[in-house]
Design an enzyme around this catalytic site. Structure first.
Site, short mmCIF file in Angstrom:
data_model
loop_
_atom_site.label_atom_id
_atom_site.label_comp_id
_atom_site.label_asym_id
_atom_site.label_seq_id
_atom_site.Cartn_x
_atom_site.Cartn_y
_atom_site.Cartn_z
CE1 TYR A 154 111.60 99.84 108.60
CE2 TYR A 154 111.88 99.07 110.88
CZ TYR A 154 112.35 99.70 109.75
OH TYR A 154 114.09 99.73 109.34
CE LYS A 161 117.50 96.97 109.35
NZ LYS A 161 118.73 97.01 108.52
#
Ligand SMILES: NC(=O)c1ccc[n+]([C@@H]2O[C@H](COP(=O)([O-])OP(=O)(O)OC[C@H]3O[C@@H](n4cnc5c(N)ncnc54)[C@H](OP(=O)(O)O)[C@@H]3O)[C@@H](O)[C@H]2O)c1
Length: 254
Positions: A154, A161
């Site tokens: 991720y 993010k």
């Protein structure tokens, strides 16, 4: 209590998952909705049917939010269709699940352009339109635990993010005195098309319950949509530049 009657809301990536749930929540609260998608026309039409079934006006627009030209065309469409915009939700995101050490320049750019740069160019394109509306205007982005935690496969999405949350704070600084609120909803793990594709997703969904502190209840797209609804309403007029975590408590559970 939350009344968005006759507001106009644009939700990117509203064809599926959290975006669709948000579009439906907006319609339930009285808002008209612009449903954005990039590939799933049929799914976008299904979202639009749900909005229309609640008695609101709805328009569907195809636009790739990683492309500035598409964003500008989408705002022209919103202008021509509704003539104004009160709420902008930058929800669409992408990025394959892969190790950082196997990430190419193309992978990196795709994730950053869709997940971070989109908020910037959406905001730039939307501000002149949104400034025509009375009252405070609301801009909301959707983040994830990857912004502050390390999750397998991720790294690029997580990095995007973290950048998204920072960009939102700085947009709040630039726009807060111009009647805008810019905030982020940071969601915990929600079962959607993208998370079902995560390597080891079954174990992750099972592990989620041990971290959450809300009994047996799973986090659903509507839980995230409810937080977006709050940040889109006048109830949150004094919430500015914040990241609101909606994860059943998982982020604070050791
Ligand atoms: N699910 C989770 O556990 C979770 C947790 C934390 C945060 N989030 C965040 O929540 C948001 C929504 O996630 P989700 O799980 O609901 O996703 P999803 O079900 O996979 O849906 C993704 C949506 O984004 C759209 N999209 C993707 N790339 C796009 C692009 N370039 N331009 C326009 N639209 C694009 C898709 O449109 P098409 O259908 O047309 O392809 C689809 O509507 C994302 O920002 C995600 O990072 C999700």
């Amino acid at each position: 209590m939350i009344d968005l009657k006759d507001k106009v809301a644009l939700v990117t990536g509203a064809s599926r998952g959290i975006g669709r749930a948000t579009a439906i929540r907006f319609a339930e609260a009285g808002a008209h909705v612009v449903v954005n998608y990039v590939t799933s026309r049929t799914a976008a039409e299904q979202t639009a049917e749900e909005v229309a079934a609640r008695g609101r006006d709805v328009a569907i627009v195809k636009a790739d939010v990683s492309e500035q030209d598409d964003i500008e065309s989408m705002m022209e469409f919103v202008d021509q269709t509704f003539g104004r915009l009160d709420i902008l939700v930058s929800n669409a995101a992408t990025g394959g699940f892969r190790p950082l050490l196997a990430t190419t320049a193309r992978n990196f750019e795709a994730a950053m352009n869709t997940n971070v740069r989109a908020l910037l160019f959406l905001t730039q394109a939307a501000v002149p339109l949104m400034e025509r509306s009375e009252g405070r205007k609301k801009i909301i982005g959707i983040s994830s635990h990857g912004s502050h935690m390390a999750l397998p496969m991720y790294g690029v999405i997580g990095g995007s993010k973290a950048a998204l949350e920072s960009i939102a704070r700085h947009l709040a600084l630039e726009l807060g005195d111009r009647d805008f609120n810019v905030n982020i909803v940071q969601a915990g793990l929600v079962e959607t098309d993208s998370t079902r594709r995560l390597p080891g997703s079954d174990q992750m969904f099972a592990a989620r319950r041990t971290k959450q502190m809300v009994g047996e209840r799973d986090l659903e797209p509507t839980d995230v949509a409810d937080a977006v609804l709050f940040l889109s309403s006048s109830l949150s007029d004094l919430v500015q530049g914040q990241t609101l975590i909606v994860d059943g408590g998982a982020a604070v559970h050791v």
